[in-house]
Design a protein around this motif. Structure first.
Motif, short mmCIF file in Angstrom:
data_model
loop_
_atom_site.label_atom_id
_atom_site.label_comp_id
_atom_site.label_asym_id
_atom_site.label_seq_id
_atom_site.Cartn_x
_atom_site.Cartn_y
_atom_site.Cartn_z
N ILE A 160 0.84 -1.20 0.00
CA ILE A 160 0.00 0.00 0.00
C ILE A 160 0.88 1.24 0.00
CG2 ILE A 160 -1.67 1.34 1.36
CD1 ILE A 160 -2.85 -1.29 2.32
N SER A 161 2.06 1.15 0.59
CA SER A 161 2.96 2.29 0.66
C SER A 161 3.39 2.73 -0.73
CB SER A 161 4.21 1.93 1.47
OG SER A 161 5.21 2.91 1.33
N MET A 162 3.18 3.98 -1.06
CA MET A 162 3.57 4.49 -2.36
C MET A 162 5.08 4.51 -2.53
SD MET A 162 0.74 4.93 -3.96
CE MET A 162 0.35 3.40 -3.09
N ASP A 163 5.82 4.69 -1.43
CA ASP A 163 7.27 4.62 -1.51
C ASP A 163 7.72 3.22 -1.88
OD1 ASP A 163 7.68 7.26 -0.89
OD2 ASP A 163 7.80 6.92 1.26
N PHE A 164 7.04 2.23 -1.32
CA PHE A 164 7.46 0.85 -1.52
C PHE A 164 7.29 0.40 -2.96
CE2 PHE A 164 6.89 -3.81 -1.05
CZ PHE A 164 8.14 -4.08 -0.53
N CYS A 165 6.15 0.77 -3.58
CA CYS A 165 5.92 0.33 -4.95
C CYS A 165 6.43 1.34 -5.97
CB CYS A 165 4.44 0.01 -5.19
SG CYS A 165 3.36 1.43 -5.14
N GLY A 166 7.14 2.37 -5.50
CA GLY A 166 7.84 3.25 -6.43
C GLY A 166 7.04 4.42 -6.94
N LYS A 198 -6.55 9.17 2.01
CA LYS A 198 -6.34 8.86 3.43
C LYS A 198 -5.52 7.59 3.59
CE LYS A 198 -9.02 8.48 7.75
NZ LYS A 198 -8.26 7.41 8.37
N LEU A 199 -5.85 6.59 2.81
CA LEU A 199 -5.18 5.30 2.92
C LEU A 199 -3.69 5.42 2.63
CD1 LEU A 199 -5.44 2.16 3.15
CD2 LEU A 199 -5.81 2.15 0.69
N THR A 200 -3.33 6.02 1.50
CA THR A 200 -1.92 6.09 1.11
C THR A 200 -1.16 7.07 1.97
OG1 THR A 200 -2.50 7.72 -0.60
CG2 THR A 200 -2.33 5.41 -1.27
N ASN A 201 -1.76 8.20 2.35
CA ASN A 201 -1.08 9.18 3.20
C ASN A 201 -0.75 8.59 4.56
OD1 ASN A 201 -1.09 11.18 1.28
ND2 ASN A 201 -2.97 12.15 2.02
N GLU A 202 -1.72 7.90 5.17
CA GLU A 202 -1.48 7.34 6.50
C GLU A 202 -0.51 6.17 6.44
OE1 GLU A 202 -5.27 6.48 8.22
OE2 GLU A 202 -5.65 8.56 8.74
N LYS A 203 -0.56 5.39 5.37
CA LYS A 203 0.37 4.27 5.26
C LYS A 203 1.78 4.79 5.11
CE LYS A 203 1.77 0.06 4.93
NZ LYS A 203 1.76 -0.82 6.09
N ASN A 204 1.98 5.83 4.30
CA ASN A 204 3.32 6.38 4.11
C ASN A 204 3.85 6.97 5.40
OD1 ASN A 204 3.45 5.69 1.44
ND2 ASN A 204 2.54 7.59 0.73
N LYS A 205 2.97 7.63 6.19
CA LYS A 205 3.41 8.16 7.48
C LYS A 205 3.83 7.04 8.40
CE LYS A 205 0.45 12.28 7.31
NZ LYS A 205 -0.75 12.93 7.90
#
Length: 337
Positions: free
Chosen positions: A149-155, A195-202
């Motif tokens: 779910i992390s946007m950093d993780f999947c690039g 909300k999902l991606t912002n909170e997961k990245n945090k």
């Protein structure tokens, strides 16, 4: 990237094998159905191959391969079909032959990624690896689905280059990510996506996690039940406004769709990156002398194809020409120094 994953992927392989593992003999099927539709939408049916398994003790297939009670198999298949129909999925594992096999460590060598549906499954797999001789190094391919779910993780939120505005680049990449989601699933994602991606990245940058965090909830609730599907998608807030239902089936499905899209993107990006590296090695091997600059692009391409067809075949002729021209330009500058 705040997280990384090293996959021992061999360039010249044109496929990526993924295994979802659950502990309810249900949620891994749903993940397989969702990602299969995402894969089809992104023209990767011949590239990514997802399957499902379970660690549920009363699995529909016993450990020695004998079939369990037929009525329970029918009920489980009916539940999968009903949920796939609710989501509007064109691909669905609807026959008894697709009831998940029991997961064991012998499957590790068959798949590039083992994806756990929740933390309980992940901890049991990792614990089994640590207690089994000869299993060192396998932990890297065993991952939680919610990690994707992390946007950093999947690039998606890569650092911007040079003078490119980072916020603008992030918006562009997020749009590209959303474009990977089939239209029949996109409307389920949009109310929860920001909300999902912002909170997961945090959550990847801090150990302090709010109990109401949607992404944290989703890691514990990828098990879905029949009653969940009947929950309303929109509810009234305290001030009387219509808002997306923040708990239960709908945010969980949204998390699952985003995670499966992130996993798809990760696999495709990994393949692109590995083939890029392998192709560059071919260029370095074949074209490194001053005399090599006399080759035309067509002659250089023919030589590369003879010397590494398993790698060069991954790229279109236009992509190969672009890479060859770029290499020759760099070689000329290097030899002129």
């Amino acid at each position: 990237m705040s997280m990384s994953l090293n996959i021992n992927y061999i360039a010249s392989r044109f496929h990526f094998q993924i295994l979802f593992v659950d502990n309810d003999n249900f949620s891994s099927h749903i993940a397989e159905c969702i990602i299969q539709n995402i894969i089809e939408y992104n023209d990767a049916l011949c590239t990514l191959f997802p399957e499902s398994a379970t660690i549920q003790s009363n699995t529909q297939l016993t450990l020695d391969g004998r079939e369990a009670d037929g009525a329970s198999q029918y009920s489980r298949t009916s539940d999968i079909t009903k949920l796939c129909s609710t989501l509007g999925l064109s691909y669905c594992t609807t026959t008894d032959e697709f009831i998940s096999p029991y997961f064991d460590l012998s499957l590790l060598d068959k798949y590039d990624l083992i994806i756990s549906m929740n933390e309980d499954v992940q901890s049991k797999i990792v614990r089994s690896l640590s207690n089994t001789e000869g299993m060192n190094g396998y932990e890297q391919k065993c991952r939680l689905l919610t990690e994707f779910i992390s946007m950093d993780f999947c690039g998606v939120n890569n650092e911007a280059d040079g003078g490119v505005d980072k916020e603008s680049s992030s918006d562009t990449e997020s749009t590209a990510f959303m474009n990977m989601i089939p239209s029949e699933l996109l409307d389920r994602v949009e109310p929860y996506y920001a909300k999902l991606t912002n909170e997961k990245n945090k959550s990847t940058d801090t150990d302090d996690t709010d109990d109401t965090d949607t992404s944290t909830q989703s890691s514990k609730t990828f098990q879905l039940t029949d009653s969940d599907m009947n929950e309303p998608r929109m509810i009234l807030s305290n001030n009387g406004a219509m808002v997306p239902n923040p708990i239960g089936f709908h945010p969980t499905i949204s998390s699952l769709i985003v995670a499966c899209t992130g996993l798809t993107k990760f696999c495709l990006d990994t393949m692109d990156r590995q083939f890029d590296v392998a192709f560059q090695k071919l260029l370095n091997l074949h074209f490194k002398e001053l005399s090599d600059l006399d080759y035309t692009l067509e002659e250089a391409d023919a030589q590369i194809r003879r010397g590494g067809q398993g790698v060069s075949g991954y790229f279109s002729p236009e992509q190969r020409m672009e890479r060859i021209e770029r290499h020759m330009t760099k070689l000329r500058l290097t030899l002129d120094e």
